[in-house]
Enzyme design. Structure first.
Site, PDB file in Angstrom:
ATOM      1  N   VAL A 198       3.722 -32.000  40.353  1.00 15.94           N
ATOM      2  CA  VAL A 198       3.779 -30.542  40.314  1.00 15.94           C
ATOM      3  C   VAL A 198       3.284 -30.110  38.939  1.00 15.94           C
ATOM      4  O   VAL A 198       4.012 -30.165  37.961  1.00 15.94           O
ATOM      5  CB  VAL A 198       5.204 -30.020  40.582  1.00 15.94           C
ATOM      6  CG1 VAL A 198       5.252 -28.503  40.456  1.00 15.94           C
ATOM      7  CG2 VAL A 198       5.677 -30.454  41.952  1.00 15.94           C
ATOM      8  N   LYS A 199       2.012 -29.731  38.885  1.00 14.21           N
ATOM      9  CA  LYS A 199       1.399 -29.323  37.625  1.00 14.21           C
ATOM     10  C   LYS A 199       1.161 -27.819  37.555  1.00 14.21           C
ATOM     11  O   LYS A 199       1.007 -27.264  36.483  1.00 14.21           O
ATOM     12  CB  LYS A 199       0.071 -30.054  37.433  1.00 14.21           C
ATOM     13  CG  LYS A 199       0.231 -31.547  37.286  1.00 14.21           C
ATOM     14  CD  LYS A 199      -1.101 -32.220  37.091  1.00 14.21           C
ATOM     15  CE  LYS A 199      -0.929 -33.727  36.963  1.00 14.21           C
ATOM     16  NZ  LYS A 199      -2.201 -34.402  36.797  1.00 14.21           N
ATOM     17  N   THR A 200       1.094 -27.173  38.716  1.00 10.78           N
ATOM     18  CA  THR A 200       0.818 -25.736  38.763  1.00 10.78           C
ATOM     19  C   THR A 200       1.817 -25.060  39.700  1.00 10.78           C
ATOM     20  O   THR A 200       2.503 -25.722  40.489  1.00 10.78           O
ATOM     21  CB  THR A 200      -0.605 -25.462  39.298  1.00 10.78           C
ATOM     22  OG1 THR A 200      -0.655 -25.844  40.684  1.00 10.78           O
ATOM     23  CG2 THR A 200      -1.666 -26.217  38.504  1.00 10.78           C
TER      24      THR A 200
END
Length: 130
Positions: free
Chosen positions: A6-8
């Protein structure tokens, strides 16, 4: 099982949706119907922070189980019961919040007019797209 980073906020939206399931041993995995392919979610810069994401999705994530790609450009508030299928683009260049009413959106572009601003949103929950 593939790790889902989950980067964005787009990644977080997908993870919060029905495209992912919680297993009996408390792991989050793609739903089997996704066949190992997560939905592609592209949110513009107005959704960089979790609080902005939560404002756009006050009733939780839309159904993304059959979503290939979702693109959101501009301020949009999703009603409860929105289902995204295939590739959907939602555009709102006005700068004022666009309410996306409950319904199925499949392989289309929604280029709507703003129906109200953030303050009016709470006062007028029955607005619909024109």
């Amino acid at each position: 099982t593939r790790f889902a980073p989950v980067k964005t906020c787009g990644d977080l939206l997908a993870l919060r949706s029905d495209a992912y399931v919680l297993t009996k041993d408390k792991r989050i995995e793609l739903a089997p119907e996704r066949k190992g392919v997560p939905p592609t979610i592209k949110l513009d810069d107005g959704y960089k922070f979790v609080d902005q994401l939560d404002e756009a999705f006050p009733h939780g994530a839309p159904s993304l189980i059959k979503c290939k790609k979702l693109v959101v450009e501009g301020p949009v508030v999703f009603d409860k019961g929105v289902v995204i299928k295939g590739s959907v683009v939602i555009k709102n260049a006005s700068g004022k919040a666009l309410r996306l009413p409950k319904g199925v959106y499949e392989d289309r572009t929604v280029d709507g007019k703003p129906l109200y601003d953030g303050a009016a949103m709470k006062a007028s929950p029955t607005c619909s797209l024109q």
